[in-house]
Design a protein around this motif. Sequence first.
Motif, PDB file in Angstrom:
ATOM      1  N   PRO A 118       0.794  -1.225   0.000  1.00 42.89           N
ATOM      2  CA  PRO A 118       0.000   0.000   0.000  1.00 42.89           C
ATOM      3  C   PRO A 118       0.833   1.286   0.000  1.00 42.89           C
ATOM      4  CG  PRO A 118      -0.194  -1.151   2.100  1.00 42.89           C
ATOM      5  CD  PRO A 118       0.578  -2.041   1.182  1.00 42.89           C
ATOM      6  N   ASP A 119       2.061   1.229   0.541  1.00 39.67           N
ATOM      7  CA  ASP A 119       2.894   2.426   0.645  1.00 39.67           C
ATOM      8  C   ASP A 119       4.023   2.489  -0.377  1.00 39.67           C
ATOM      9  OD1 ASP A 119       1.399   3.199   2.874  1.00 39.67           O
ATOM     10  OD2 ASP A 119       2.697   2.057   4.215  1.00 39.67           O
ATOM     11  N   ARG A 120       4.331   1.353  -1.039  1.00 35.64           N
ATOM     12  CA  ARG A 120       5.463   1.332  -1.970  1.00 35.64           C
ATOM     13  C   ARG A 120       5.253   0.303  -3.069  1.00 35.64           C
ATOM     14  NH1 ARG A 120      11.722   1.081  -0.167  1.00 35.64           N
ATOM     15  NH2 ARG A 120      11.466   3.327  -0.354  1.00 35.64           N
ATOM     16  N   VAL A 121       5.555   0.715  -4.299  1.00 33.65           N
ATOM     17  CA  VAL A 121       5.606  -0.188  -5.445  1.00 33.65           C
ATOM     18  C   VAL A 121       7.008  -0.075  -6.033  1.00 33.65           C
ATOM     19  CG1 VAL A 121       4.761  -0.621  -7.793  1.00 33.65           C
ATOM     20  CG2 VAL A 121       3.150  -0.043  -5.984  1.00 33.65           C
ATOM     21  N   VAL A 122       7.619  -1.230  -6.311  1.00 32.78           N
ATOM     22  CA  VAL A 122       8.939  -1.251  -6.932  1.00 32.78           C
ATOM     23  C   VAL A 122       8.801  -1.940  -8.282  1.00 32.78           C
ATOM     24  CG1 VAL A 122      11.343  -1.993  -6.752  1.00 32.78           C
ATOM     25  CG2 VAL A 122      10.070  -1.372  -4.669  1.00 32.78           C
ATOM     26  N   LEU A 123       9.167  -1.215  -9.331  1.00 33.13           N
ATOM     27  CA  LEU A 123       9.188  -1.735 -10.693  1.00 33.13           C
ATOM     28  C   LEU A 123      10.645  -1.826 -11.106  1.00 33.13           C
ATOM     29  CD1 LEU A 123       6.539   0.778 -12.086  1.00 33.13           C
ATOM     30  CD2 LEU A 123       6.101  -1.523 -11.237  1.00 33.13           C
ATOM     31  N   GLY A 124      10.946  -2.685 -12.066  1.00 36.97           N
ATOM     32  CA  GLY A 124      12.337  -2.734 -12.490  1.00 36.97           C
ATOM     33  C   GLY A 124      12.598  -3.726 -13.587  1.00 36.97           C
ATOM     34  N   MET A 125      13.778  -3.585 -14.153  1.00 34.59           N
ATOM     35  CA  MET A 125      14.232  -4.471 -15.218  1.00 34.59           C
ATOM     36  C   MET A 125      15.743  -4.618 -15.120  1.00 34.59           C
ATOM     37  SD  MET A 125      11.922  -3.135 -18.414  1.00 34.59           S
ATOM     38  CE  MET A 125      12.282  -4.539 -19.451  1.00 34.59           C
ATOM     39  N   ALA A 126      16.219  -5.683 -15.731  1.00 30.02           N
ATOM     40  CA  ALA A 126      17.659  -5.925 -15.823  1.00 30.02           C
ATOM     41  C   ALA A 126      18.001  -6.166 -17.284  1.00 30.02           C
ATOM     42  CB  ALA A 126      18.051  -7.139 -14.989  1.00 30.02           C
ATOM     43  N   ASP A 127      19.107  -5.631 -17.718  1.00 28.52           N
ATOM     44  CA  ASP A 127      19.577  -5.826 -19.082  1.00 28.52           C
ATOM     45  C   ASP A 127      21.089  -5.938 -19.022  1.00 28.52           C
ATOM     46  OD1 ASP A 127      19.539  -6.078 -21.850  1.00 28.52           O
ATOM     47  OD2 ASP A 127      18.459  -4.203 -22.202  1.00 28.52           O
ATOM     48  N   LYS A 128      21.704  -6.205 -20.168  1.00 29.50           N
ATOM     49  CA  LYS A 128      23.151  -6.404 -20.155  1.00 29.50           C
ATOM     50  C   LYS A 128      23.922  -5.114 -19.891  1.00 29.50           C
ATOM     51  CE  LYS A 128      23.963  -6.178 -25.143  1.00 29.50           C
ATOM     52  NZ  LYS A 128      24.412  -6.966 -26.287  1.00 29.50           N
ATOM     53  N   HIS A 129      23.308  -3.950 -20.148  1.00 28.19           N
ATOM     54  CA  HIS A 129      24.010  -2.685 -19.940  1.00 28.19           C
ATOM     55  C   HIS A 129      23.735  -2.060 -18.575  1.00 28.19           C
ATOM     56  CE1 HIS A 129      20.080  -1.332 -21.106  1.00 28.19           C
ATOM     57  NE2 HIS A 129      20.416  -0.055 -21.128  1.00 28.19           N
ATOM     58  N   LEU A 130      22.519  -2.284 -18.025  1.00 29.16           N
ATOM     59  CA  LEU A 130      22.207  -1.731 -16.715  1.00 29.16           C
ATOM     60  C   LEU A 130      20.963  -2.385 -16.126  1.00 29.16           C
ATOM     61  CD1 LEU A 130      19.543   0.280 -17.083  1.00 29.16           C
ATOM     62  CD2 LEU A 130      21.246   1.880 -17.873  1.00 29.16           C
ATOM     63  N   ASP A 131      20.806  -2.223 -14.827  1.00 30.46           N
ATOM     64  CA  ASP A 131      19.590  -2.623 -14.104  1.00 30.46           C
ATOM     65  C   ASP A 131      19.010  -1.339 -13.530  1.00 30.46           C
ATOM     66  OD1 ASP A 131      20.498  -5.231 -14.529  1.00 30.46           O
ATOM     67  OD2 ASP A 131      21.287  -5.426 -12.491  1.00 30.46           O
ATOM     68  N   PHE A 132      17.687  -1.295 -13.410  1.00 31.32           N
ATOM     69  CA  PHE A 132      17.093  -0.123 -12.786  1.00 31.32           C
ATOM     70  C   PHE A 132      15.892  -0.501 -11.939  1.00 31.32           C
ATOM     71  CE2 PHE A 132      14.044  -0.392 -16.153  1.00 31.32           C
ATOM     72  CZ  PHE A 132      12.886   0.142 -15.607  1.00 31.32           C
ATOM     73  N   ARG A 133      15.572   0.379 -11.022  1.00 32.99           N
ATOM     74  CA  ARG A 133      14.374   0.282 -10.203  1.00 32.99           C
ATOM     75  C   ARG A 133      13.663   1.628 -10.276  1.00 32.99           C
ATOM     76  NH1 ARG A 133      16.068  -3.999 -10.771  1.00 32.99           N
ATOM     77  NH2 ARG A 133      16.679  -5.541  -9.214  1.00 32.99           N
ATOM     78  N   ALA A 134      12.362   1.567 -10.454  1.00 35.92           N
ATOM     79  CA  ALA A 134      11.501   2.751 -10.353  1.00 35.92           C
ATOM     80  C   ALA A 134      10.614   2.490  -9.145  1.00 35.92           C
ATOM     81  CB  ALA A 134      10.671   2.926 -11.615  1.00 35.92           C
ATOM     82  N   VAL A 135      10.688   3.370  -8.172  1.00 34.58           N
ATOM     83  CA  VAL A 135      10.008   3.164  -6.901  1.00 34.58           C
ATOM     84  C   VAL A 135       8.997   4.291  -6.692  1.00 34.58           C
ATOM     85  CG1 VAL A 135      10.336   2.854  -4.421  1.00 34.58           C
ATOM     86  CG2 VAL A 135      12.152   2.175  -6.018  1.00 34.58           C
ATOM     87  N   ILE A 136       7.756   3.905  -6.408  1.00 33.14           N
ATOM     88  CA  ILE A 136       6.704   4.869  -6.121  1.00 33.14           C
ATOM     89  C   ILE A 136       6.325   4.698  -4.657  1.00 33.14           C
ATOM     90  CG2 ILE A 136       4.434   5.771  -6.775  1.00 33.14           C
ATOM     91  CD1 ILE A 136       6.637   5.610  -9.069  1.00 33.14           C
ATOM     92  N   ASP A 137       6.565   5.746  -3.866  1.00 37.70           N
ATOM     93  CA  ASP A 137       6.229   5.743  -2.439  1.00 37.70           C
ATOM     94  C   ASP A 137       5.103   6.741  -2.202  1.00 37.70           C
ATOM     95  OD1 ASP A 137       8.211   3.992  -1.119  1.00 37.70           O
ATOM     96  OD2 ASP A 137       9.662   5.429  -1.902  1.00 37.70           O
ATOM     97  N   VAL A 138       4.162   6.359  -1.342  1.00 38.53           N
ATOM     98  CA  VAL A 138       3.068   7.246  -0.966  1.00 38.53           C
ATOM     99  C   VAL A 138       3.064   7.360   0.549  1.00 38.53           C
ATOM    100  CG1 VAL A 138       0.567   7.567  -0.939  1.00 38.53           C
ATOM    101  CG2 VAL A 138       1.685   6.684  -2.989  1.00 38.53           C
ATOM    102  N   ARG A 139       2.959   8.610   1.011  1.00 43.72           N
ATOM    103  CA  ARG A 139       2.930   8.847   2.453  1.00 43.72           C
ATOM    104  C   ARG A 139       1.918   9.949   2.756  1.00 43.72           C
ATOM    105  NH1 ARG A 139       8.393  10.543   5.297  1.00 43.72           N
ATOM    106  NH2 ARG A 139       7.556  12.631   5.184  1.00 43.72           N
ATOM    107  N   GLN A 140       1.141   9.722   3.777  1.00 42.38           N
ATOM    108  CA  GLN A 140       0.199  10.738   4.254  1.00 42.38           C
ATOM    109  C   GLN A 140       0.943  11.575   5.286  1.00 42.38           C
ATOM    110  OE1 GLN A 140      -2.702  10.739   2.620  1.00 42.38           O
ATOM    111  NE2 GLN A 140      -1.969   8.894   1.624  1.00 42.38           N
ATOM    112  N   GLU A 141       0.914  12.895   5.093  1.00 38.54           N
ATOM    113  CA  GLU A 141       1.650  13.757   6.001  1.00 38.54           C
ATOM    114  C   GLU A 141       0.861  15.044   6.239  1.00 38.54           C
ATOM    115  OE1 GLU A 141       5.539  16.053   5.132  1.00 38.54           O
ATOM    116  OE2 GLU A 141       6.122  14.076   5.847  1.00 38.54           O
ATOM    117  N   THR A 142       0.521  15.291   7.448  1.00 32.75           N
ATOM    118  CA  THR A 142      -0.205  16.506   7.865  1.00 32.75           C
ATOM    119  C   THR A 142      -1.319  16.898   6.901  1.00 32.75           C
ATOM    120  OG1 THR A 142       1.416  17.977   6.816  1.00 32.75           O
ATOM    121  CG2 THR A 142       1.771  17.426   9.157  1.00 32.75           C
ATOM    122  N   GLY A 143      -2.196  15.943   6.615  1.00 31.38           N
ATOM    123  CA  GLY A 143      -3.348  16.221   5.776  1.00 31.38           C
ATOM    124  C   GLY A 143      -3.080  16.189   4.289  1.00 31.38           C
TER     125      GLY A 143
END
Length: 163
Positions: free
Chosen positions: A96-121
């Motif tokens: 519910p608070d974090r999704v991690v997407l990603g891929m690996a290839d011969k040149h690089l690996d990456f992660r795309a991270v979406i974080d959601v936080r409720q803060e002071t309204g």
Amino acid sequence: MTVQEITPAADTWALLPGAQFADAFRLMLAPDGTVVDAPAAAQRMMGTSPAWVRRLMALRNAIVAPLGLKAPRPPAGSESPRAGHIGIFPILSSGPDRVVLGMADKHLDFRAVIDVRQETGNCQVTATTVVRTHNWLGRAYLTLIMPFHRQVVRTMLSQVVSP
């Protein structure tokens, strides 16, 4: 609502050990009671892309194909999501608070991270990108895409505002 570049969170590097690059962008949703969870935010952000981003990805895919790099493809009928994917990216973990997407290839690996936080309204959505390069091709690729990456992430993150 504006998207602001921020310093990546301290735990960012643990998402991809050995990574050499990370950046993060944050969007504060209006204090109108709008609340989204991380899967919904990730779907709004990455589920569809503006036409200019799709054209840029098509150009990228045409350029890197001769080098043997992967060309992620959207699911057939871009409106129908594939199980285990958001847009063209595989889901590595989701809560519910974090999704991690990603891929690996011969040149690089990456992660795309979406974080959601409720803060002071307010609902705060952060998109973090983490990259580990493997060779000269990965380093060159990262250098070439960086000017585009920042604008693409800002544009995609702004899509979280409208469902």
